[in-house]
Design a protein around this motif. Structure first.
Motif, short mmCIF file in Angstrom:
data_model
loop_
_atom_site.label_atom_id
_atom_site.label_comp_id
_atom_site.label_asym_id
_atom_site.label_seq_id
_atom_site.Cartn_x
_atom_site.Cartn_y
_atom_site.Cartn_z
N GLY A 13 42.73 47.45 48.64
CA GLY A 13 41.55 46.47 49.04
C GLY A 13 41.74 45.10 48.49
N GLY A 14 41.59 44.31 48.89
CA GLY A 14 42.26 42.85 48.73
C GLY A 14 41.41 42.44 49.92
N LEU A 74 40.30 44.81 53.35
CA LEU A 74 38.96 45.24 53.70
C LEU A 74 38.61 44.09 54.69
N GLU A 83 42.79 52.52 47.56
CA GLU A 83 42.23 50.98 46.23
C GLU A 83 42.22 52.01 45.09
N GLN A 95 40.72 50.26 42.33
CA GLN A 95 39.95 49.10 41.27
C GLN A 95 38.19 49.52 41.87
N GLU A 122 35.78 48.55 41.69
CA GLU A 122 34.91 47.36 42.64
C GLU A 122 35.13 47.26 44.08
N ARG A 123 36.12 47.10 43.72
CA ARG A 123 36.41 46.99 45.10
C ARG A 123 36.78 48.13 46.02
N THR A 137 33.18 37.35 46.05
CA THR A 137 32.26 37.91 44.61
C THR A 137 32.22 36.75 43.94
N ARG A 165 40.76 41.96 38.87
CA ARG A 165 40.87 42.79 39.94
C ARG A 165 39.36 43.25 40.85
N LYS A 166 38.45 42.86 39.69
CA LYS A 166 36.98 43.68 39.96
C LYS A 166 36.65 42.62 41.02
N CYS A 205 36.74 39.89 44.49
CA CYS A 205 37.30 39.92 46.01
C CYS A 205 38.80 38.68 46.26
#
Length: 397
Positions: free
Chosen positions: A222-223, A227, A245, A247, A249-250, A368, A387-388, A390
């Motif tokens: 989900g980088g 995305l 994913e 994380q 948040e992602r 973000t 990793r929170k 993006c």
């Protein structure tokens, strides 16, 4: 000459014992195998001369530039001090390649391809990151991403974490279509996302072959690239876009960008979940965008083997110096294939992404965090473990 501050990466040329200088490598200056050569990376903000454009070049005032995972990996050492990024690199160089800005000055033979007229100044543009020659065989065959004389902005030639950058006019694309949907700073923020979105577009559409409406797809990672692929494939008509994913948040951002389901592979069995969510069918297309193919691929292979979908395509887009454990029998029996995807240029990728964004494919949620030029080095280092966030984007004054 006038000066400007720029985020510059320095590293030591210290080849590993198994490294052999290739035909396109330059001793002490650049290599196509960065992780085997460059050691002890360090980021500094130093002064550079403001460049002047040549006859077919354009001087751009940079307005926004995103931090890419490649920037992080070029500046990140492994346990022995070697950079993690495995590809084309030449240091010292100014980092940054996900850019947008305004044309300040242009050479007499610098033409805007969208109007077929000379650049005059004031045009809003973004830029391809891969500097292709246009005359080698891959370029002549329509594969500029694989140019035999390739340079890459922010990798082996100076990039855009600076006030100004000079680029060949052939790399520039107009952001005028984005005026329909964005205003002021938002145009430049959206423009800085065209390059990473084009990487995803090239991976899933040009290299992966796209999908038919109603197909299932799985995105691993989900980088920003993963995305962006969610958004592109949902827009293309995927029945189920499944994002893997861990994380939170992602994962949440993935749902906003077009994912229908999210799997946390650290908590649930990846292959089992893919098959459950697709009623045992599996997926038509799998995208490996984690940079951990040795860990991710076995689950993809299991889903292909146990699923009922033939002709699945696995696209490898993340850069990694790692081998994939492939079982040939699975590819043979299930009529599956593995495809590599590098870059974003060619086949009209950039203008199609710009038009998709102009017509409603909003990529701005990927950003973000916004930072200043002075904050770029610390944020590149922070992204090794953070990793929170993006996409962290530098907005120029």
């Amino acid at each position: 000459m006038a000066k400007m501050k720029a985020v510059t990466l320095f590293a030591d040329w210290d080849p590993k014992p198994d490294f052999k200088l290739g035909p396109k490598d330059i001793e002490g200056k650049q290599t196509y195998l960065g992780s085997k050569v460059w050691r002890n990376p360090r980021i500094e903000i130093v002064e550079h001369d403001i460049p002047e454009p040549g006859p077919e070049e354009v001087l751009i005032e940079v307005k926004a530039c995103g931090i890419c995972g490649s920037d992080v990996h070029m500046a990140e050492p492994d346990k022995d001090g070697y950079i993690l990024y495995p590809g084309l690199t030449g240091f010292p160089t100014i980092l940054g390649h996900e850019l947008s800005g305004v044309v300040v000055k242009a050479g007499e033979r610098a033409f805007d391809k969208t109007t077929n007229k000379p650049f005059k100044g004031g045009e809003l543009v973004c830029a391809e990151e891969m500097v292709w020659c246009g005359s080698c065989k891959p370029c002549a065959d329509g594969y500029p991403n694989h140019c035999e004389r390739l340079d890459e902005i922010g990798f082996n030639i100076n990039g855009a974490f600076a006030k100004y950058i000079v680029l060949p006019a052939k790399l520039l694309w107009s952001l005028e279509p984005l005026r329909k949907r964005y205003k002021d700073e938002e145009i430049f923020l959206a423009g800085s996302l065209v390059e990473p979105t084009s990487v995803a577009y090239n991976a899933v559409i040009e290299r992966g072959g796209g999908i038919r409406p109603g197909d299932n797809v799985v995105i691993c990672g989900g980088g920003p690239i993963g995305l962006a692929a969610c958004a592109i494939l949902k827009r293309q008509g995927a029945a189920n876009v499944i994002l893997s994913e861990p994380q939170p948040e992602r994962a949440e951002l993935g749902l906003k960008m077009g994912a229908d389901h999210v799997i946390n592979p650290l908590e649930k069995d990846f292959a089992e979940e893919v098959l459950r969510l697709t009623d045992g069918m599996g997926a038509n297309l799998y995208l490996e965008a984690t940079g951990l193919p040795d860990k991710v691929y076995p689950g993809i292979e299991q889903a292909i083997w146990e699923g009922r979908t033939l002709n699945s395509t696995v696209v490898i887009v993340a850069r990694a110096d790692a081998k994939i454990p492939v079982t040939g029998e699975v590819l043979q029996v299930r009529r599956a294939r593995i495809i590599g995807a590098q870059g974003h240029s060619g086949h009209g990728t950039f203008p199609r992404v710009i038009q998709a964004m102009a017509s409603g494919m909003d990529m701005l949620p990927l950003i973000t965090k916004k930072i200043s030029l002075e904050e770029v080095p610390e944020n590149i280092i922070e992204l090794r473990t953070n990793r929170k966030d993006c996409k962290i984007t530098c907005v120029m004054d």
